[in-house]
Design a protein around this motif. Sequence first.
Motif, PDB file in Angstrom:
ATOM      1  N   ARG A  29       0.833  -1.209   0.000  1.00 11.39           N
ATOM      2  CA  ARG A  29       0.000   0.000   0.000  1.00 11.39           C
ATOM      3  C   ARG A  29       0.865   1.255   0.000  1.00 11.39           C
ATOM      4  NH1 ARG A  29      -2.761   0.791   4.398  1.00 11.39           N
ATOM      5  NH2 ARG A  29      -1.967  -0.923   5.701  1.00 11.39           N
ATOM      6  N   ALA A  30       1.972   1.227   0.729  1.00  7.49           N
ATOM      7  CA  ALA A  30       2.875   2.380   0.737  1.00  7.49           C
ATOM      8  C   ALA A  30       3.523   2.571  -0.628  1.00  7.49           C
ATOM      9  CB  ALA A  30       3.941   2.198   1.816  1.00  7.49           C
ATOM     10  N   ALA A  31       3.903   1.468  -1.275  1.00  7.48           N
ATOM     11  CA  ALA A  31       4.518   1.560  -2.603  1.00  7.48           C
ATOM     12  C   ALA A  31       3.523   2.115  -3.619  1.00  7.48           C
ATOM     13  CB  ALA A  31       5.018   0.186  -3.043  1.00  7.48           C
ATOM     14  N   ASP A  32       2.260   1.689  -3.520  1.00  6.21           N
ATOM     15  CA  ASP A  32       1.235   2.213  -4.424  1.00  6.21           C
ATOM     16  C   ASP A  32       1.062   3.722  -4.243  1.00  6.21           C
ATOM     17  OD1 ASP A  32       0.799  -0.300  -5.431  1.00  6.21           O
ATOM     18  OD2 ASP A  32      -0.991  -0.701  -4.242  1.00  6.21           O
ATOM     19  N   ALA A  33       1.155   4.184  -2.998  1.00  8.20           N
ATOM     20  CA  ALA A  33       0.962   5.602  -2.714  1.00  8.20           C
ATOM     21  C   ALA A  33       2.167   6.439  -3.133  1.00  8.20           C
ATOM     22  CB  ALA A  33       0.686   5.806  -1.219  1.00  8.20           C
ATOM     23  N   ASP A  34       3.385   5.876  -2.986  1.00 14.78           N
ATOM     24  CA  ASP A  34       4.603   6.652  -3.203  1.00 14.78           C
ATOM     25  C   ASP A  34       5.220   6.453  -4.581  1.00 14.78           C
ATOM     26  OD1 ASP A  34       4.364   7.545  -0.587  1.00 14.78           O
ATOM     27  OD2 ASP A  34       5.613   5.924   0.206  1.00 14.78           O
ATOM     28  N   GLY A  35       4.821   5.389  -5.284  1.00 18.46           N
ATOM     29  CA  GLY A  35       5.413   5.113  -6.581  1.00 18.46           C
ATOM     30  C   GLY A  35       6.810   4.547  -6.500  1.00 18.46           C
ATOM     31  N   VAL A  36       7.214   4.026  -5.344  1.00 18.00           N
ATOM     32  CA  VAL A  36       8.530   3.425  -5.159  1.00 18.00           C
ATOM     33  C   VAL A  36       8.396   2.358  -4.082  1.00 18.00           C
ATOM     34  CG1 VAL A  36       9.230   5.124  -3.399  1.00 18.00           C
ATOM     35  CG2 VAL A  36      10.979   3.912  -4.703  1.00 18.00           C
ATOM     36  N   GLU A  37       9.190   1.298  -4.198  1.00 15.30           N
ATOM     37  CA  GLU A  37       9.098   0.217  -3.223  1.00 15.30           C
ATOM     38  C   GLU A  37       9.425   0.731  -1.825  1.00 15.30           C
ATOM     39  OE1 GLU A  37       7.929  -2.778  -3.772  1.00 15.30           O
ATOM     40  OE2 GLU A  37       7.654  -2.277  -5.879  1.00 15.30           O
ATOM     41  N   ALA A  38       8.631   0.294  -0.856  1.00 18.92           N
ATOM     42  CA  ALA A  38       8.824   0.755   0.517  1.00 18.92           C
ATOM     43  C   ALA A  38       9.889  -0.051   1.249  1.00 18.92           C
ATOM     44  CB  ALA A  38       7.498   0.674   1.280  1.00 18.92           C
ATOM     45  N   LEU A  39       9.985  -1.347   0.949  1.00 17.79           N
ATOM     46  CA  LEU A  39      10.953  -2.228   1.588  1.00 17.79           C
ATOM     47  C   LEU A  39      11.747  -2.962   0.521  1.00 17.79           C
ATOM     48  CD1 LEU A  39       8.720  -3.828   4.386  1.00 17.79           C
ATOM     49  CD2 LEU A  39      10.323  -1.919   4.638  1.00 17.79           C
ATOM     50  N   SER A  40      13.007  -3.219   0.794  1.00 18.80           N
ATOM     51  CA  SER A  40      13.867  -3.919  -0.151  1.00 18.80           C
ATOM     52  C   SER A  40      13.533  -5.402  -0.198  1.00 18.80           C
ATOM     53  CB  SER A  40      15.328  -3.743   0.250  1.00 18.80           C
ATOM     54  OG  SER A  40      15.573  -4.406   1.489  1.00 18.80           O
ATOM     55  N   GLU A  41      14.003  -6.058  -1.256  1.00 20.51           N
ATOM     56  CA  GLU A  41      13.821  -7.503  -1.366  1.00 20.51           C
ATOM     57  C   GLU A  41      14.423  -8.213  -0.166  1.00 20.51           C
ATOM     58  OE1 GLU A  41      14.931 -10.613  -4.826  1.00 20.51           O
ATOM     59  OE2 GLU A  41      16.610  -9.845  -3.653  1.00 20.51           O
ATOM     60  N   GLN A  42      15.598  -7.779   0.275  1.00 17.45           N
ATOM     61  CA  GLN A  42      16.275  -8.414   1.403  1.00 17.45           C
ATOM     62  C   GLN A  42      15.391  -8.383   2.645  1.00 17.45           C
ATOM     63  OE1 GLN A  42      19.159  -9.941   1.167  1.00 17.45           O
ATOM     64  NE2 GLN A  42      20.431  -9.682   2.993  1.00 17.45           N
ATOM     65  N   THR A  43      14.802  -7.227   2.927  1.00 16.94           N
ATOM     66  CA  THR A  43      13.946  -7.106   4.106  1.00 16.94           C
ATOM     67  C   THR A  43      12.701  -7.965   3.967  1.00 16.94           C
ATOM     68  OG1 THR A  43      14.745  -4.912   4.708  1.00 16.94           O
ATOM     69  CG2 THR A  43      12.526  -5.487   5.436  1.00 16.94           C
ATOM     70  N   LEU A  44      12.093  -7.980   2.792  1.00 13.42           N
ATOM     71  CA  LEU A  44      10.892  -8.795   2.592  1.00 13.42           C
ATOM     72  C   LEU A  44      11.193 -10.271   2.804  1.00 13.42           C
ATOM     73  CD1 LEU A  44       9.370  -6.964  -0.492  1.00 13.42           C
ATOM     74  CD2 LEU A  44       8.465  -6.971   1.839  1.00 13.42           C
ATOM     75  N   LEU A  45      12.367 -10.730   2.366  1.00  8.09           N
ATOM     76  CA  LEU A  45      12.746 -12.117   2.601  1.00  8.09           C
ATOM     77  C   LEU A  45      12.955 -12.396   4.086  1.00  8.09           C
ATOM     78  CD1 LEU A  45      15.244 -12.738  -0.342  1.00  8.09           C
ATOM     79  CD2 LEU A  45      13.006 -13.807  -0.040  1.00  8.09           C
ATOM     80  N   HIS A  46      13.455 -11.412   4.801  1.00 11.76           N
ATOM     81  CA  HIS A  46      13.740 -11.597   6.224  1.00 11.76           C
ATOM     82  C   HIS A  46      12.481 -11.549   7.097  1.00 11.76           C
ATOM     83  CE1 HIS A  46      18.199 -10.272   5.668  1.00 11.76           C
ATOM     84  NE2 HIS A  46      18.024 -11.564   5.463  1.00 11.76           N
ATOM     85  N   LEU A  47      11.348 -11.209   6.513  1.00 15.30           N
ATOM     86  CA  LEU A  47      10.110 -11.231   7.297  1.00 15.30           C
ATOM     87  C   LEU A  47       9.799 -12.638   7.789  1.00 15.30           C
ATOM     88  CD1 LEU A  47       7.774  -8.901   5.192  1.00 15.30           C
ATOM     89  CD2 LEU A  47       9.122  -8.318   7.215  1.00 15.30           C
ATOM     90  N   ASP A  48      10.288 -13.637   7.075  1.00 21.65           N
ATOM     91  CA  ASP A  48      10.029 -15.033   7.436  1.00 21.65           C
ATOM     92  C   ASP A  48      11.213 -15.680   8.139  1.00 21.65           C
ATOM     93  OD1 ASP A  48       7.451 -15.058   6.129  1.00 21.65           O
ATOM     94  OD2 ASP A  48       8.548 -15.092   4.234  1.00 21.65           O
ATOM     95  N   ALA A  49      12.228 -14.887   8.490  1.00 21.90           N
ATOM     96  CA  ALA A  49      13.444 -15.455   9.065  1.00 21.90           C
ATOM     97  C   ALA A  49      13.220 -15.923  10.496  1.00 21.90           C
ATOM     98  CB  ALA A  49      14.575 -14.427   9.029  1.00 21.90           C
ATOM     99  N   ALA A  50      13.975 -16.943  10.875  1.00 17.56           N
ATOM    100  CA  ALA A  50      13.954 -17.419  12.261  1.00 17.56           C
ATOM    101  C   ALA A  50      14.617 -16.374  13.161  1.00 17.56           C
ATOM    102  CB  ALA A  50      14.698 -18.750  12.351  1.00 17.56           C
ATOM    103  N   PRO A  51      14.374 -16.431  14.472  1.00  9.10           N
ATOM    104  CA  PRO A  51      15.007 -15.465  15.386  1.00  9.10           C
ATOM    105  C   PRO A  51      16.523 -15.458  15.215  1.00  9.10           C
ATOM    106  CG  PRO A  51      13.325 -16.728  16.542  1.00  9.10           C
ATOM    107  CD  PRO A  51      13.489 -17.364  15.186  1.00  9.10           C
ATOM    108  N   GLY A  52      17.101 -14.264  15.189  1.00 10.22           N
ATOM    109  CA  GLY A  52      18.539 -14.141  14.987  1.00 10.22           C
ATOM    110  C   GLY A  52      18.948 -12.692  15.021  1.00 10.22           C
TER     111      GLY A  52
END
Length: 315
Positions: A29-52
């Motif tokens: 939703r933020a990307a749609d509003a701003d016209g630019v990705e809000a979070l990087s690919e790296q961060t999006l992948l880390h949303l599912d990361a185990a505690p660390g």
Amino acid sequence: MTEQTSPHLEIRTSLTPAQAAEVRDLARRAADADGVEALSEQTLLHLDAAPGAHRHVLAGLEGGNDAGGMHGAIIGYAHLDHTDPEAGAEIVVAPESRRHGLGTALWGAVTDLVPDARVWAHGDVPPASAWAEHAGLRVVRELLRMARPLEGLADAAVDLPEGYTARTFARADEQTDTRAALEADIQAWAALNARAFATHAEQGRMTAADVRARMAEPWFDADGFFLVADPEGRLVAFHWTKTEDGEGEVYVVGVDPDRQGLGLGKAATLLGLRHLARAGLTRVTLYVDGDNAAALATYRRLGFERISLDVQYAA
């Protein structure tokens, strides 16, 4: 949103699947509003990361429905690798919840964890630069996004030094020998990448596990992952391409520091560009650090031009 109540902040070492899905929706939703990705690919992948090493700061309004432990829906999010301040935090606030101090509150939570943390502003849009100025932050790093058309590159000549060879990444299948070759490529690539990007905050820290995670992404294509070996068979350069939403990307190009000056960077880049052109794509993009003079010179000679800028801020 017509009324804003006090946000509730929660710091977590991992997210539930429901929370990760909410953060992805918030970023979209933020990307749609701003016209630019809000979070990087790296961060999006880390949303599912185990505690660390990762810290997730969630912001929700007091009251409302429970959302995986939060009070109300998630309206703001910050990500931080607390072991590496230079990697840079990322912050996103729901479009309808901005201008109420939520970004500042999230940044405060980040700097409580790591006082000298940095923060990325993707696209360096005016609201982000205004917030950074208000917070007393300055630009410490620039990441350029560049692009060029792929017209005319399907038959590009690729010149490698004598004895050097190029091939694609090993494919994954059920054959034992193929799995062994794939694992060998993963390990060799990770070692070369660490050498090539020894001073790079994010890229240089990629591990074999990070490669496997990207191999599971829909965009991964072994035929677009090129490896260059020297006459002894040692991996010395690579070009990992990416195709997503009908557009090609120079995902990452690396050259062994001991083999600089042989034209391997240009050759590896052309291998990937030729592949993307033959796939029928019309444009290719890439990201490059603003202070990487050698890479910038190579890409400009290959016809790339700047189209946007990400900046990293610090106190």
